[in-house]
Design an enzyme around this catalytic site. Sequence first.
Site, PDB file in Angstrom:
ATOM      1  N   ASP A  92       0.799  -1.076  -0.171  1.00 33.40           N
ATOM      2  CA  ASP A  92       0.011  -0.050  -0.059  1.00 33.40           C
ATOM      3  C   ASP A  92       0.758   1.275   0.133  1.00 33.40           C
ATOM      4  O   ASP A  92       1.894   0.953   0.029  1.00 33.40           O
ATOM      5  CB  ASP A  92      -1.028  -0.089   1.004  1.00 33.40           C
ATOM      6  CG  ASP A  92      -0.282  -0.087   2.603  1.00 33.40           C
ATOM      7  OD1 ASP A  92       1.003   0.524   2.541  1.00 33.40           O
ATOM      8  OD2 ASP A  92      -1.112  -0.279   3.563  1.00 33.40           O
ATOM      9  N   SER A  93       0.190   2.346  -0.227  1.00 36.79           N
ATOM     10  CA  SER A  93       1.105   3.682  -0.279  1.00 36.79           C
ATOM     11  C   SER A  93       1.479   4.102   1.073  1.00 36.79           C
ATOM     12  O   SER A  93       2.433   5.027   1.257  1.00 36.79           O
ATOM     13  CB  SER A  93       0.504   4.760  -1.107  1.00 36.79           C
ATOM     14  OG  SER A  93      -0.877   5.174  -0.115  1.00 36.79           O
ATOM     15  N   TYR A  96      -3.016   5.723   4.026  1.00 35.48           N
ATOM     16  CA  TYR A  96      -4.132   5.301   4.914  1.00 35.48           C
ATOM     17  C   TYR A  96      -3.626   5.305   6.480  1.00 35.48           C
ATOM     18  O   TYR A  96      -4.144   5.773   7.121  1.00 35.48           O
ATOM     19  CB  TYR A  96      -4.823   4.161   4.512  1.00 35.48           C
ATOM     20  CG  TYR A  96      -5.896   3.689   5.577  1.00 35.48           C
ATOM     21  CD1 TYR A  96      -7.347   4.094   5.414  1.00 35.48           C
ATOM     22  CD2 TYR A  96      -5.689   2.473   6.528  1.00 35.48           C
ATOM     23  CE1 TYR A  96      -8.110   3.975   6.413  1.00 35.48           C
ATOM     24  CE2 TYR A  96      -6.691   2.151   7.234  1.00 35.48           C
ATOM     25  CZ  TYR A  96      -7.775   2.826   7.309  1.00 35.48           C
ATOM     26  OH  TYR A  96      -8.881   2.409   8.264  1.00 35.48           O
ATOM     27  N   ASP A 146      -2.446   8.546  -2.066  1.00 38.22           N
ATOM     28  CA  ASP A 146      -3.558   9.478  -2.070  1.00 38.22           C
ATOM     29  C   ASP A 146      -3.982  10.068  -0.763  1.00 38.22           C
ATOM     30  O   ASP A 146      -3.297   9.724   0.414  1.00 38.22           O
ATOM     31  CB  ASP A 146      -4.624   8.777  -2.710  1.00 38.22           C
ATOM     32  CG  ASP A 146      -5.097   7.365  -1.956  1.00 38.22           C
ATOM     33  OD1 ASP A 146      -4.354   7.361  -0.926  1.00 38.22           O
ATOM     34  OD2 ASP A 146      -6.149   6.936  -2.197  1.00 38.22           O
ATOM     35  N   ASP A 270      -8.157  -7.469  -0.257  1.00 40.52           N
ATOM     36  CA  ASP A 270      -7.013  -7.762   0.964  1.00 40.52           C
ATOM     37  C   ASP A 270      -7.927  -7.208   2.214  1.00 40.52           C
ATOM     38  O   ASP A 270      -8.756  -6.327   2.116  1.00 40.52           O
ATOM     39  CB  ASP A 270      -5.965  -6.580   1.069  1.00 40.52           C
ATOM     40  CG  ASP A 270      -6.146  -5.299   1.531  1.00 40.52           C
ATOM     41  OD1 ASP A 270      -6.081  -5.117   2.783  1.00 40.52           O
ATOM     42  OD2 ASP A 270      -6.570  -4.426   0.623  1.00 40.52           O
ATOM     43  N   CYS A 308     -14.113 -27.696   5.432  1.00 36.92           N
ATOM     44  CA  CYS A 308     -12.724 -27.080   5.177  1.00 36.92           C
ATOM     45  C   CYS A 308     -11.893 -28.352   4.793  1.00 36.92           C
ATOM     46  O   CYS A 308     -11.910 -29.463   5.754  1.00 36.92           O
ATOM     47  CB  CYS A 308     -12.461 -26.116   6.307  1.00 36.92           C
ATOM     48  SG  CYS A 308     -11.030 -25.555   6.228  1.00 36.92           S
ATOM     49  N   CYS A 310      -8.531 -27.774   4.951  1.00 34.27           N
ATOM     50  CA  CYS A 310      -7.274 -27.157   5.707  1.00 34.27           C
ATOM     51  C   CYS A 310      -6.748 -28.445   6.381  1.00 34.27           C
ATOM     52  O   CYS A 310      -7.138 -29.254   7.120  1.00 34.27           O
ATOM     53  CB  CYS A 310      -7.198 -26.074   6.250  1.00 34.27           C
ATOM     54  SG  CYS A 310      -7.718 -25.997   8.011  1.00 34.27           S
ATOM     55  N   CYS A 313      -8.340 -28.516   9.954  1.00 36.83           N
ATOM     56  CA  CYS A 313      -9.426 -29.298  10.037  1.00 36.83           C
ATOM     57  C   CYS A 313      -9.339 -30.738  10.112  1.00 36.83           C
ATOM     58  O   CYS A 313      -9.999 -31.506  10.475  1.00 36.83           O
ATOM     59  CB  CYS A 313     -10.414 -28.561   9.215  1.00 36.83           C
ATOM     60  SG  CYS A 313     -11.152 -27.016   9.664  1.00 36.83           S
ATOM     61  N   HIS A 339      -6.583 -21.701   9.423  1.00 39.61           N
ATOM     62  CA  HIS A 339      -7.615 -22.159   8.756  1.00 39.61           C
ATOM     63  C   HIS A 339      -8.337 -21.133   8.312  1.00 39.61           C
ATOM     64  O   HIS A 339      -9.018 -21.160   7.306  1.00 39.61           O
ATOM     65  CB  HIS A 339      -8.456 -22.854  10.000  1.00 39.61           C
ATOM     66  CG  HIS A 339     -10.165 -22.707   9.969  1.00 39.61           C
ATOM     67  ND1 HIS A 339     -10.554 -23.570   9.017  1.00 39.61           N
ATOM     68  CD2 HIS A 339     -11.140 -21.691   9.938  1.00 39.61           C
ATOM     69  CE1 HIS A 339     -11.899 -23.314   8.857  1.00 39.61           C
ATOM     70  NE2 HIS A 339     -12.152 -22.357   9.402  1.00 39.61           N
TER      71      HIS A 339
END
Length: 376
Positions: A92-93, A96, A146, A270, A308, A310, A313, A339
């Site tokens: 990111d820049s 924020y 920005d 994201d 799931c 994964c 699990c 998970h």
Amino acid sequence: MPRFQFTIHATDGKARRGTIAMQRGEIRTPAFMPVGTAATVKAVKPQDVRASGADILLGNTYHLMLRPTAERVHKLGGLHKFMGWDRPILTDSGGYQVMSLSELTKRSEEGVAFASHLDGSRHMMSPERSMEIQRLLGSDIVMAFDELVPTTSTREVQAKAMERSMRWAKRSRAGFDSGEEHAARAALFGIQQGALDEGLRKASADALKDIGFDGYAVGGLAVGEGQEAMFGVLDYAPGQLDETKPRYLMGVGKPDDIVGAVERGIDMFDCVLPTRSGRTGQAFTRHGPINIRNARFAEDQGPLDPACACPVCGTWSRAYIHHLVRAGEILGAMLMTEHNLWFYQALMADLRAAIEEQRLTAFANDFRAKYQATKG
Ligand SMILES: [Zn+2]
């Protein structure tokens, strides 16, 4: 591999199924990027993040510039080598977080002067400095710098911030291009602003298109305006942007936010939710989130989510993870996070398959019906 090439393989309504090809690898879209704030996706090793299905990570410029500093990361061979992740990274820049986390901020046309939230040290962030930091980190997808204002600001304040953001977008483009070696293998995204105002959004989209970027983010959303207002903007904002480029909705979101945004034409996401929630005891399931700390899981021998696939699990029970989290064991945060990352990536894979097979509406309706069934 090309520097940056976005191919749309299939569409279903406004939704797109695509691939972004970059030198460090391909990104299947719609894509979810786990957040690796301080050069780590908290509590998960990079190879386990990859195994969950992530093609790309997000790194935070603000955090990394303060600690360990972009200059040090660069000296140590760049962010990929430093953290042990060889696939694409989007940074990111910093804007924020400069405007939300730091102290004593002072905005001007030049940029934002601020004090570090860590030690009070003074810094200046500008479009040029943001581009330099992202270059030093070795980012693959660089975000323009920005200016953000609350969606509750007056239209005049929002219009001024949007116009300044477009001037900063132009300076970001020039700053990025001046790093010739990096610019030859990385991409730069512009960020549409304009809060909840369709006219400002259109003016922003047109200004960005004139400058020209590899992709476009819909910025200024997911800042507390609520899902209905966000979807209201997403009903028109993606359509204002260049349809041949990826569209990225920053900081989103909850699983049902993502499904609705994909239906409205968003390609990239994201969010800290799967990782942050994992550390506070919230597990995502096809039937909605559960709080594993709840006493009703103390002797539950089932997996976090029966649907799931994964490794968590497949091995451990809700009862065991309930115990770990209650006892404050580090492994509890690790298993919960792993998970949750799998849950998000499985959702993205399901969305991609649904678009390819032209059944996105049915998938989305079914997802919403199930996901809300046991919510709260
Ligand atoms: Zn799982």
